[in-house]
Design a protein around this motif. Structure first.
Motif, PDB file in Angstrom:
ATOM      1  N   LEU A 150      23.406  79.436  34.110  1.00 57.99           N
ATOM      2  CA  LEU A 150      23.021  79.062  35.467  1.00 57.99           C
ATOM      3  C   LEU A 150      24.328  78.485  36.217  1.00 57.99           C
ATOM      4  O   LEU A 150      25.108  77.762  35.821  1.00 57.99           O
ATOM      5  CB  LEU A 150      22.122  77.748  35.374  1.00 57.99           C
ATOM      6  N   ILE A 151      24.436  79.352  37.442  1.00 59.50           N
ATOM      7  CA  ILE A 151      25.527  79.196  38.167  1.00 59.50           C
ATOM      8  C   ILE A 151      25.399  78.655  39.451  1.00 59.50           C
ATOM      9  O   ILE A 151      24.486  79.042  40.191  1.00 59.50           O
ATOM     10  CB  ILE A 151      26.366  80.649  38.130  1.00 59.50           C
ATOM     11  N   SER A 152      26.374  77.758  39.815  1.00 59.80           N
ATOM     12  CA  SER A 152      26.074  77.056  41.306  1.00 59.80           C
ATOM     13  C   SER A 152      26.576  78.075  42.165  1.00 59.80           C
ATOM     14  O   SER A 152      27.208  79.094  42.090  1.00 59.80           O
ATOM     15  CB  SER A 152      26.874  75.820  41.445  1.00 59.80           C
ATOM     16  N   PRO A 153      26.409  77.902  43.599  1.00 61.09           N
ATOM     17  CA  PRO A 153      26.742  78.702  44.795  1.00 61.09           C
ATOM     18  C   PRO A 153      28.140  79.073  44.915  1.00 61.09           C
ATOM     19  O   PRO A 153      28.750  80.170  45.352  1.00 61.09           O
ATOM     20  CB  PRO A 153      26.260  78.243  45.951  1.00 61.09           C
ATOM     21  N   SER A 154      29.096  77.768  44.387  1.00 57.87           N
ATOM     22  CA  SER A 154      30.364  77.866  44.411  1.00 57.87           C
ATOM     23  C   SER A 154      31.002  78.759  43.044  1.00 57.87           C
ATOM     24  O   SER A 154      32.201  78.533  42.945  1.00 57.87           O
ATOM     25  CB  SER A 154      31.078  76.533  44.656  1.00 57.87           C
ATOM     26  N   GLY A 155      30.182  78.927  42.192  1.00 56.38           N
ATOM     27  CA  GLY A 155      30.563  79.525  40.911  1.00 56.38           C
ATOM     28  C   GLY A 155      30.891  78.823  39.845  1.00 56.38           C
ATOM     29  O   GLY A 155      31.189  79.592  38.760  1.00 56.38           O
ATOM     30  N   TYR A 156      30.428  77.732  39.575  1.00 56.37           N
ATOM     31  CA  TYR A 156      30.613  76.845  38.438  1.00 56.37           C
ATOM     32  C   TYR A 156      29.390  77.104  37.593  1.00 56.37           C
ATOM     33  O   TYR A 156      28.150  77.177  37.979  1.00 56.37           O
ATOM     34  CB  TYR A 156      30.728  75.275  38.803  1.00 56.37           C
ATOM     35  N   ARG A 157      29.695  77.039  36.231  1.00 55.25           N
ATOM     36  CA  ARG A 157      28.692  77.331  35.290  1.00 55.25           C
ATOM     37  C   ARG A 157      28.113  75.908  35.103  1.00 55.25           C
ATOM     38  O   ARG A 157      28.684  75.018  34.625  1.00 55.25           O
ATOM     39  CB  ARG A 157      29.330  77.929  34.087  1.00 55.25           C
ATOM     40  N   LEU A 158      27.116  75.943  35.412  1.00 52.71           N
ATOM     41  CA  LEU A 158      26.098  74.465  35.174  1.00 52.71           C
ATOM     42  C   LEU A 158      25.418  74.452  33.523  1.00 52.71           C
ATOM     43  O   LEU A 158      25.509  73.548  33.132  1.00 52.71           O
ATOM     44  CB  LEU A 158      25.069  74.299  36.035  1.00 52.71           C
ATOM     45  N   VAL A 159      24.837  75.707  33.222  1.00 57.29           N
ATOM     46  CA  VAL A 159      24.005  75.642  32.027  1.00 57.29           C
ATOM     47  C   VAL A 159      24.717  77.146  31.585  1.00 57.29           C
ATOM     48  O   VAL A 159      24.865  78.088  31.928  1.00 57.29           O
ATOM     49  CB  VAL A 159      22.750  75.729  32.085  1.00 57.29           C
ATOM     50  N   SER A 160      25.064  77.229  30.105  1.00 57.25           N
ATOM     51  CA  SER A 160      25.337  78.536  29.209  1.00 57.25           C
ATOM     52  C   SER A 160      24.980  78.222  28.177  1.00 57.25           C
ATOM     53  O   SER A 160      25.399  77.416  27.327  1.00 57.25           O
ATOM     54  CB  SER A 160      27.002  78.625  29.459  1.00 57.25           C
ATOM     55  N   GLU A 161      24.339  79.366  27.626  1.00 56.30           N
ATOM     56  CA  GLU A 161      23.539  79.456  26.264  1.00 56.30           C
ATOM     57  C   GLU A 161      23.852  80.706  25.689  1.00 56.30           C
ATOM     58  O   GLU A 161      23.752  81.501  26.229  1.00 56.30           O
ATOM     59  CB  GLU A 161      22.017  78.925  26.389  1.00 56.30           C
ATOM     60  N   PHE A 162      23.834  80.872  24.439  1.00 55.46           N
ATOM     61  CA  PHE A 162      24.071  82.105  23.924  1.00 55.46           C
ATOM     62  C   PHE A 162      22.986  82.472  22.450  1.00 55.46           C
ATOM     63  O   PHE A 162      22.958  81.607  21.884  1.00 55.46           O
ATOM     64  CB  PHE A 162      25.448  82.072  23.365  1.00 55.46           C
ATOM     65  N   GLU A 170      20.379  68.558  39.244  1.00 62.33           N
ATOM     66  CA  GLU A 170      20.321  68.223  40.536  1.00 62.33           C
ATOM     67  C   GLU A 170      21.530  68.610  41.468  1.00 62.33           C
ATOM     68  O   GLU A 170      22.546  68.325  41.094  1.00 62.33           O
ATOM     69  CB  GLU A 170      20.475  66.498  40.527  1.00 62.33           C
ATOM     70  N   PRO A 171      21.215  69.694  42.261  1.00 62.39           N
ATOM     71  CA  PRO A 171      22.150  70.425  43.167  1.00 62.39           C
ATOM     72  C   PRO A 171      22.778  69.248  44.087  1.00 62.39           C
ATOM     73  O   PRO A 171      22.301  68.709  44.682  1.00 62.39           O
ATOM     74  CB  PRO A 171      21.128  71.284  43.753  1.00 62.39           C
ATOM     75  N   THR A 172      24.208  69.604  43.706  1.00 61.75           N
ATOM     76  CA  THR A 172      25.034  68.881  44.740  1.00 61.75           C
ATOM     77  C   THR A 172      25.416  69.765  45.933  1.00 61.75           C
ATOM     78  O   THR A 172      26.227  69.090  46.804  1.00 61.75           O
ATOM     79  CB  THR A 172      26.294  68.399  43.843  1.00 61.75           C
ATOM     80  N   GLU A 173      25.107  70.988  45.964  1.00 61.65           N
ATOM     81  CA  GLU A 173      25.684  71.687  47.102  1.00 61.65           C
ATOM     82  C   GLU A 173      24.318  72.670  47.388  1.00 61.65           C
ATOM     83  O   GLU A 173      23.433  72.984  46.807  1.00 61.65           O
ATOM     84  CB  GLU A 173      26.627  72.676  46.883  1.00 61.65           C
ATOM     85  N   ASP A 174      24.126  72.981  48.601  1.00 54.56           N
ATOM     86  CA  ASP A 174      23.155  73.972  49.241  1.00 54.56           C
ATOM     87  C   ASP A 174      23.682  75.510  49.058  1.00 54.56           C
ATOM     88  O   ASP A 174      24.953  75.671  48.956  1.00 54.56           O
ATOM     89  CB  ASP A 174      23.034  73.912  50.805  1.00 54.56           C
ATOM     90  N   GLY A 175      22.570  76.182  48.674  1.00 51.46           N
ATOM     91  CA  GLY A 175      22.953  77.737  48.678  1.00 51.46           C
ATOM     92  C   GLY A 175      22.198  78.183  47.540  1.00 51.46           C
ATOM     93  O   GLY A 175      21.031  77.599  47.128  1.00 51.46           O
ATOM     94  N   ASP A 176      22.543  79.702  47.095  1.00 53.26           N
ATOM     95  CA  ASP A 176      21.866  80.312  46.049  1.00 53.26           C
ATOM     96  C   ASP A 176      22.308  80.076  44.842  1.00 53.26           C
ATOM     97  O   ASP A 176      23.480  80.435  44.490  1.00 53.26           O
ATOM     98  CB  ASP A 176      21.739  81.776  46.365  1.00 53.26           C
ATOM     99  N   TYR A 177      21.543  79.521  43.983  1.00 54.24           N
ATOM    100  CA  TYR A 177      21.945  79.393  42.196  1.00 54.24           C
ATOM    101  C   TYR A 177      21.475  80.716  41.752  1.00 54.24           C
ATOM    102  O   TYR A 177      20.468  81.355  41.845  1.00 54.24           O
ATOM    103  CB  TYR A 177      21.213  78.145  41.880  1.00 54.24           C
ATOM    104  N   ARG A 178      22.258  80.972  40.812  1.00 51.61           N
ATOM    105  CA  ARG A 178      22.360  82.090  40.263  1.00 51.61           C
ATOM    106  C   ARG A 178      21.661  82.057  38.539  1.00 51.61           C
ATOM    107  O   ARG A 178      22.542  81.341  37.855  1.00 51.61           O
ATOM    108  CB  ARG A 178      23.631  83.132  40.010  1.00 51.61           C
ATOM    109  N   LEU A 179      20.720  82.801  38.286  1.00 52.72           N
ATOM    110  CA  LEU A 179      20.031  82.483  36.882  1.00 52.72           C
ATOM    111  C   LEU A 179      20.495  83.848  36.538  1.00 52.72           C
ATOM    112  O   LEU A 179      19.632  84.974  36.688  1.00 52.72           O
ATOM    113  CB  LEU A 179      18.753  82.203  36.890  1.00 52.72           C
TER     114      LEU A 179
END
Length: 196
Positions: free
Chosen positions: A45-57, A67-76
């Motif tokens: 799960l990646i935030s609109p600014s490109g930070y990885r919020l969740v990463s599982e393998f 809890e989003p800290t910025e507006d935008g499109d979050y990538r799953l």
């Protein structure tokens, strides 16, 4: 709303989906692998600014709330590049809370009067009912995902059991026919060797 899609095997690229979320809202992502060898995928799960919020393998399911800290499109993103042969069927659901509906209620209840308090009570009751309905729907969707995965495993196992049962039956029939033939040949030779 829940979605089911297929992740191809041995592909370098990942399957990504985008969800628009407002700041200070709530984003909940739930996923489950319902078909495919190993029943596992990678999830990010990646935030609109490109930070990885969740990463599982290589996990079979997961529930993540951010809890989003910025507006935008979050990538799953779902990754199956570690699997060389098996495609995976993945079910996922995204729940976004705290969006535009709250502002409409706040605009309607600006005046300080008895009507405002009544409106707030109605709003709290409706929000509570809405949250309970969302949780019930989410739980039912999760159960449908488990049912789909169990059905897939059951059908796959049924095919294997039927196949190996047929092979075993064929071997038993071959062995039985060979034994009957061998015994007949043995007794036919004995009859021919005794002459009066």
């Amino acid at each position: 709303m829940g979605y089911v899609f297929e992740v191809s095997a041995a592909v370098r690229l990942t399957e990504c989906f985008y969800q628009t979320v407002a700041k200070n809202g709530s984003l909940e992502v739930e996923y489950q692998v319902i078909a495919g060898a190993g029943l596992d995928v990678g999830f990010t799960l990646i935030s609109p600014s490109g930070y990885r919020l969740v990463s599982e393998f290589r996990t079979s399911d997961g529930i993540h709330t951010v809890e989003p800290t910025e507006d935008g499109d979050y990538r799953l993103c779902f990754d199956n590049s570690f699997s060389k042969l098996s495609e995976k069927m993945v079910f996922f659901e995204v729940i976004v809370e705290g969006q535009a509906g709250d502002e409409e209620w706040a605009d309607m209840a600006e005046q300080e009067s008895m009507m405002e308090y009544k409106l707030e009570d109605i709003r709290e009751a409706m929000d509570s009912v809405h949250k309970h309905l969302e949780r019930s729907r989410q739980f039912q969707t999760l159960l449908r995902g488990f049912e789909a995965r169990d059905r897939y495993l059951l059908e796959d196992n049924l095919w294997r059991v039927s196949f190996w049962s047929s092979v075993s039956l064929l071997i038993i029939m071959t062995v039985a026919a060979t034994q009957v033939y061998t015994l007949r040949c043995f007794f036919d030779d004995k009859k021919g060797s005794f002459k009066p």
